[in-house]
Enzyme design. Sequence first.
Site, PDB file in Angstrom:
ATOM      1  N   ASP A  58       0.838  -1.191   0.000  1.00 27.06           N
ATOM      2  CA  ASP A  58       0.000   0.000   0.000  1.00 27.06           C
ATOM      3  C   ASP A  58       0.881   1.251   0.000  1.00 27.06           C
ATOM      4  OD1 ASP A  58      -2.711   1.194   0.326  1.00 27.06           O
ATOM      5  OD2 ASP A  58      -1.856   1.913   2.213  1.00 27.06           O
ATOM      6  N   GLU A 110       1.512  -0.628  -5.205  1.00 26.44           N
ATOM      7  CA  GLU A 110       0.494   0.367  -5.469  1.00 26.44           C
ATOM      8  C   GLU A 110       1.244   1.699  -5.514  1.00 26.44           C
ATOM      9  OE1 GLU A 110      -3.274   2.791  -3.635  1.00 26.44           O
ATOM     10  OE2 GLU A 110      -1.511   2.261  -2.478  1.00 26.44           O
TER      11      GLU A 110
END
Length: 561
Positions: free
Chosen positions: A218, A277
């Site tokens: 993330d 990401e």
Amino acid sequence: MTHDSTAVQLARSSSNATASGGWWRDAVIYQVYVRSFADSDGDGIGDLRGVRSRLPHLARLGVDAVWLTPFYVSPQADGGYDVADYRAVDPLFGDLSDADELVRAAHALGLRVIVDVVPNHTSEQHPWFRAALAGDPGARARYHFRPGRGAGGELPPNDWESIFGGPAWTRLPDGDWYLHLFAPEQPDLDWDHPEVAAEFASVLRFWLDLGIDGFRVDVAHGMVKASGLPDIGRGAQATLIGIEPLPFFDQDGVHEIHRSWRRLLDSYAGGRIGVAEAWAPTSERLALYVRPDELHQAFNFRFLNCPWDPAAMRTVIDESLAATTAVGAPTTWVLSNHDVVRHVTRYGGGARGLARARAAALLMLALPGSAYVYQGEELGLPEVVDLPDEVRQDPAFARTAGQDGLRDGCRVPLPWSGAEPPYGFGPVGSWLPQPAGWGDLSVAAQTGDPHSTLELYRAALELRRAMPGLGAPEAGTGQEAGAAAAADVESEESYPCGMRWQSAPEGVLLFTRPGFACTLNTRSVPVELPAPGRPVLSSAPVETDGRTVRLPPDSCTWWSW
């Protein structure tokens, strides 16, 4: 013809890239938003046992792996992306034994398991931050604490804005400010502190030892901030992400972190992977995250954000393939996820939006590289745009000047069966209300219907495994010239991955790969052209006499010869 014409008995084979040892290079990975997938205990919230019970759906769909959103101990200020304990399962979702059993069950079905890791920030309830709030200077050193500006320190240390809206700084009673690029409940870690790197290396080992096959990282672009935390000098900063350089994202220092994680992943057997990401202003900057000594995949958000326009699509595809080919990596295509409006709705909604979404799915699955499928897109689910304000839980909804705060609309729990809510999601109710009429979109309703979106995805994934020219960037390189002759069209441009663009009428994209061709008609009217081969799969009925073809509006067709 429609996709039911592909009802040939194809054995489920290993991915085209497995032989070279890089299973991820052409993998199709399914994203599970855990709280909205399946509820096993009747509290209205999806959980790990619910996911395990529905793994056969994913195996039948034909994906290679499942990515699970965070299920760690969390106050749930941001749907679990505010982690208080990285080594424990939140009771909302089960316990550690449930995670272990899920991994074992997935592996037994031939599915790999990827989990989220959240390294940019912790929860405000994490023991480190609680110690920092208590005034422990060692604990504060693990985060970005700074004195304020102004005569009395009453102004934030710089002009950075939260992605969720409002300032990126919160002041404590003692006068110090702490940085949170997202919600105030998500304080940013300072990765210049050696204890931060050591802690996350330990966290990764914990889950790798449990059998996890990889991590989706993330905010992989955010762990390192520019030296001195300089001002940006303008507002609406969230709109600049992935467009312009920013001092809090995509700093060169993040790559050393990813290199260290790649070494750790490579120390485990079985092809464990890291997925970034990462938002970067150019395809070339994004490709840096997937250099041979860094992570294995990076989501291609430029493809996700591309409008329904053939020139724009081709530009994104060309630039993406060129950038990743330059570093020897696959491109990772994606159309939707838990943070964006579902692409059925982005493409216009209704019948047109669904037609375009089905076509875009076939385009994505025909391109060289890997692909991600967000839960429910295989059902053609639209965005839920009319959720009442009182049920929304996206933290951005209550803030201003950041994201639109409407991410809840793509997180509504899935319909599995039945004519009324909760459509088989769980025994009773769901944490977000499901729309009336979703019974027709359920897994049960679409299974066996040759015209359904679910069966289209199943057929596409089956063919992707069976056709040697699809999937891996290297698959069948060097045989693509046959398609130009088959289609009687002029070849324009080719890539080392075996993909070659062919000339096509206005509004149509046509490319070939070994033994394969793909046509995409983006126009709202049918288009005629020489048949590139024999149609094997289409998102809408195709008319052909073997020599010419009439492509339906907003459609994609796969061809072989």
